[in-house]
Every structure is written in C-alpha cells, then in structure tokens.
Motif scaffolding. Sequence first.
Motif, PDB file in Angstrom:
ATOM      1  N   ARG A   1      64.565  24.231  69.740  1.00  0.00           N
ATOM      2  CA  ARG A   1      65.937  24.682  69.995  1.00  0.00           C
ATOM      3  C   ARG A   1      65.971  26.208  70.092  1.00  0.00           C
ATOM      4  O   ARG A   1      66.600  26.768  70.996  1.00  0.00           O
ATOM      5  N   THR A   2      65.292  26.883  69.175  1.00  0.00           N
ATOM      6  CA  THR A   2      65.236  28.347  69.203  1.00  0.00           C
ATOM      7  C   THR A   2      64.583  28.833  70.486  1.00  0.00           C
ATOM      8  O   THR A   2      65.074  29.779  71.119  1.00  0.00           O
ATOM      9  N   ALA A   3      63.493  28.196  70.897  1.00  0.00           N
ATOM     10  CA  ALA A   3      62.806  28.585  72.135  1.00  0.00           C
ATOM     11  C   ALA A   3      63.702  28.373  73.346  1.00  0.00           C
ATOM     12  O   ALA A   3      63.733  29.212  74.260  1.00  0.00           O
ATOM     13  N   ARG A   4      64.445  27.269  73.370  1.00  0.00           N
ATOM     14  CA  ARG A   4      65.349  27.003  74.495  1.00  0.00           C
ATOM     15  C   ARG A   4      66.449  28.065  74.571  1.00  0.00           C
ATOM     16  O   ARG A   4      66.752  28.584  75.649  1.00  0.00           O
ATOM     17  N   ILE A   5      67.023  28.415  73.427  1.00  0.00           N
ATOM     18  CA  ILE A   5      68.077  29.429  73.393  1.00  0.00           C
ATOM     19  C   ILE A   5      67.532  30.781  73.847  1.00  0.00           C
ATOM     20  O   ILE A   5      68.169  31.489  74.630  1.00  0.00           O
TER      21      ILE A   5
END
Length: 144
Positions: A126-130
């Motif tokens: 999720r952090t990487a996608r954001i």
Amino acid sequence: MKERIREILSSFFISVTLINVGIFILGEVFRPEQRFGYEAYIYPLIYGAIGVIPTCLVTIKKELSIKQVIIRKCMQLLLLIVLLLAFMFAGNPVDAETLSVAGGVALSIVLIYILVNVIIWLMDSRTARIMTEDLMRFQEKEQE
C-alpha cells in the motif's frame, strides 16, 4: 536504520495482537476451564518480544533474491519456534498433554508468523502504491 526500527515495531505490535487471538483460541481448545490473573497480560508482550529476536539477529544490507528471502524467512520461523517452545515448555514434564499443547502452539506460531508477514507485505504494498501515485503526479506537474 529508521526503516528497520519501524519494521521491528510493526512486527512486534502485529504479533502481540495475533498472539492474543492465538492464546484465546488455544485456551478454549486445550484448557477452557482455566482462568488467569493479571500477570497473564504480560505474556503476549514477552512472546512478541521473543518473536522479533529472529528479525533483529538476521540483518542483511544487500538486496536478496526471492529464494534467499524465502530461505531467510524459513530459518527465522524455525528459530522462532525453538525459542518460544523452549521459553514456554522448559522444565515441564514430557507427557501426552504437553506434546499436544506444544503441537498446537507450534502450529499457532506458524500461522501467526505467516499472518504477520502477509499483513506487513500488504502495508508495504500500500505504501509503495501511494508513493508511486505521488511520483506520477509529481512527474505530470513537472511536465506541464
């Protein structure tokens, strides 16, 4: 270093939460009549602290292949099982009940370890996608 501390703390708090669930389930299965005092609240924290020991011991600065990560995770899991079973059952007589409880505990350690790693992976994804979305927006702004 900051990222490493965040990883260890995330692992600890996720582990403690899942350990509480595991203790509840194992207690209901193996000893539903047993009740505890307030001292029982400290054990999930102790087990969580023991649970991050393998993560703290195995520190590699280079990028690992998927095969290397899987081998590392398996080694951490085996070390974790040994540490926790030794802490929980050292000094207890070996009988059928102890072996069945130890088997249940070992299975719960495996399940909790897998769940902790899946939850951390989901959070990291999720952090990487954001971050990727933010970078794309930044690049679009720069091109304008």
